[in-house]
Design a protein around this motif. Structure first.
Motif, PDB file in Angstrom:
ATOM      1  N   CYS A 145      -4.006 -79.248   5.960  1.00  0.00           N
ATOM      2  CA  CYS A 145      -4.221 -78.425   7.151  1.00  0.00           C
ATOM      3  C   CYS A 145      -3.454 -78.943   8.370  1.00  0.00           C
ATOM      4  O   CYS A 145      -4.037 -79.260   9.392  1.00  0.00           O
ATOM      5  CB  CYS A 145      -5.702 -78.311   7.449  1.00  0.00           C
ATOM      6  N   THR A 146      -2.176 -79.020   8.250  1.00  0.00           N
ATOM      7  CA  THR A 146      -1.304 -79.462   9.318  1.00  0.00           C
ATOM      8  C   THR A 146      -0.441 -78.272   9.711  1.00  0.00           C
ATOM      9  O   THR A 146       0.211 -77.691   8.867  1.00  0.00           O
ATOM     10  CB  THR A 146      -0.399 -80.606   8.818  1.00  0.00           C
ATOM     11  N   GLY A 155       9.245 -78.133  -2.453  1.00  0.00           N
ATOM     12  CA  GLY A 155       9.926 -76.830  -2.521  1.00  0.00           C
ATOM     13  C   GLY A 155       9.034 -75.704  -2.041  1.00  0.00           C
ATOM     14  O   GLY A 155       9.481 -74.789  -1.334  1.00  0.00           O
ATOM     15  N   HIS A 156       7.750 -75.748  -2.410  1.00  0.00           N
ATOM     16  CA  HIS A 156       6.803 -74.734  -1.921  1.00  0.00           C
ATOM     17  C   HIS A 156       6.691 -74.790  -0.396  1.00  0.00           C
ATOM     18  O   HIS A 156       6.683 -73.759   0.276  1.00  0.00           O
ATOM     19  CB  HIS A 156       5.419 -74.948  -2.539  1.00  0.00           C
ATOM     20  N   VAL A 157       6.611 -75.993   0.144  1.00  0.00           N
ATOM     21  CA  VAL A 157       6.523 -76.161   1.597  1.00  0.00           C
ATOM     22  C   VAL A 157       7.789 -75.625   2.255  1.00  0.00           C
ATOM     23  O   VAL A 157       7.735 -74.949   3.281  1.00  0.00           O
ATOM     24  CB  VAL A 157       6.313 -77.643   1.964  1.00  0.00           C
ATOM     25  N   ASN A 216       8.681 -86.304  -9.269  1.00  0.00           N
ATOM     26  CA  ASN A 216       9.164 -84.961  -9.611  1.00  0.00           C
ATOM     27  C   ASN A 216       8.192 -83.879  -9.164  1.00  0.00           C
ATOM     28  O   ASN A 216       8.602 -82.827  -8.653  1.00  0.00           O
ATOM     29  CB  ASN A 216       9.423 -84.841 -11.113  1.00  0.00           C
ATOM     30  N   LEU A 217       6.906 -84.124  -9.363  1.00  0.00           N
ATOM     31  CA  LEU A 217       5.907 -83.139  -8.962  1.00  0.00           C
ATOM     32  C   LEU A 217       5.859 -83.002  -7.440  1.00  0.00           C
ATOM     33  O   LEU A 217       5.798 -81.890  -6.910  1.00  0.00           O
ATOM     34  CB  LEU A 217       4.521 -83.513  -9.514  1.00  0.00           C
ATOM     35  N   LEU A 218       5.920 -84.097  -6.723  1.00  0.00           N
ATOM     36  CA  LEU A 218       5.930 -84.033  -5.272  1.00  0.00           C
ATOM     37  C   LEU A 218       7.175 -83.299  -4.767  1.00  0.00           C
ATOM     38  O   LEU A 218       7.103 -82.501  -3.830  1.00  0.00           O
ATOM     39  CB  LEU A 218       5.846 -85.436  -4.660  1.00  0.00           C
ATOM     40  N   HIS A 219       8.297 -83.543  -5.420  1.00  0.00           N
ATOM     41  CA  HIS A 219       9.543 -82.843  -5.069  1.00  0.00           C
ATOM     42  C   HIS A 219       9.366 -81.331  -5.280  1.00  0.00           C
ATOM     43  O   HIS A 219       9.774 -80.534  -4.424  1.00  0.00           O
ATOM     44  CB  HIS A 219      10.704 -83.372  -5.921  1.00  0.00           C
ATOM     45  N   PRO A 230      10.689 -78.530   8.007  1.00  0.00           N
ATOM     46  CA  PRO A 230       9.400 -78.391   7.331  1.00  0.00           C
ATOM     47  C   PRO A 230       8.676 -79.737   7.256  1.00  0.00           C
ATOM     48  O   PRO A 230       9.305 -80.795   7.312  1.00  0.00           O
ATOM     49  CB  PRO A 230       9.778 -77.901   5.929  1.00  0.00           C
ATOM     50  N   VAL A 231       7.373 -79.670   7.144  1.00  0.00           N
ATOM     51  CA  VAL A 231       6.570 -80.875   6.934  1.00  0.00           C
ATOM     52  C   VAL A 231       7.038 -81.554   5.653  1.00  0.00           C
ATOM     53  O   VAL A 231       7.340 -80.891   4.665  1.00  0.00           O
ATOM     54  CB  VAL A 231       5.073 -80.495   6.805  1.00  0.00           C
ATOM     55  N   GLN A 232       7.122 -82.889   5.670  1.00  0.00           N
ATOM     56  CA  GLN A 232       7.496 -83.645   4.473  1.00  0.00           C
ATOM     57  C   GLN A 232       6.217 -84.174   3.823  1.00  0.00           C
ATOM     58  O   GLN A 232       5.462 -84.920   4.429  1.00  0.00           O
ATOM     59  CB  GLN A 232       8.440 -84.792   4.842  1.00  0.00           C
TER      60      GLN A 232
END
Length: 187
Positions: free
Chosen positions: A16-17, A103-105, A96-99, A26-28
């Protein structure tokens, strides 16, 4: 002031940022900050990112035209975003999952830029500007919802590395294009 909130949930990513109105970047994401929710054990996915797009506006009439003052933001709901830590123990899998989730962000960030550009730079009629704005916002939301779904399907939620690489380029190109278009309008 008219307010409309369009909630959007995406598999694999955020908290919730709110993205700042300056639209700089974009937020990292990082696991510790953005994934505080309890994982859904029934879900086939390893993570979920909950994001919301909100816009509101104040309108004024000027020479038979409606001018809007738009407030446009994205937020990440940390308490509804989660990760299945037991499924991603390997550091490479986590990265990989965080990467993929980033992409969604980034896609959501493009939505923010495009909504700002499109909603602010239209001529609205006095008679039906509320409907026109709502219709445009729904079109924008639908477009990016489809983009998010296509991203997940084509990358197989990040597990198809070749397609993930292609989408990384698509997302970066679209982000650059949206930033340039918005900057051009501000000249």
């Amino acid at each position: 002031m008219k307010k409309l909130i369009i909630p959007i949930l995406f598999l694999l990513a955020l908290p919730c940022t709110a993205f700042k109105q300056e639209f700089t970047e974009p937020v990292q994401l990082d696991w510790e900050t953005y994934f505080k929710g309890k994982a859904d054990v029934r879900s086939p996915f390893f993570a979920l990112t909950a994001m919301t797009w909100k816009y509101s506006y104040a309108s004024t009439t000027y020479r038979n035209r409606v001018v809007i003052n738009l407030k446009n933001e994205i937020s990440i709901d940390k308490d509804r975003s989660w990760v299945k830590w037991d499924r991603i123990k390997d550091p490479e899998t986590r990265a990989n999952l965080l990467h993929h989730e980033q992409g969604h962000v980034n896609i959501q960030y493009i939505l923010l830029l495009e909504a700002d550009r499109v909603l602010k730079n239209r001529n609205y009629s006095i008679k039906n500007y509320k409907t026109q704005i709502s219709d445009l916002a729904n079109q924008i939301s639908d477009f990016f919802d489809t983009m998010q779904k296509n991203y997940d399907e084509e990358t197989e939620h990040g597990s198809n590395h070749k397609m993930q690489g292609r989408w990384d380029v698509i997302i970066q190109d679209k982000m650059n294009e949206s930033k340039a278009a918005l900057a051009e309008l501000k000249k």
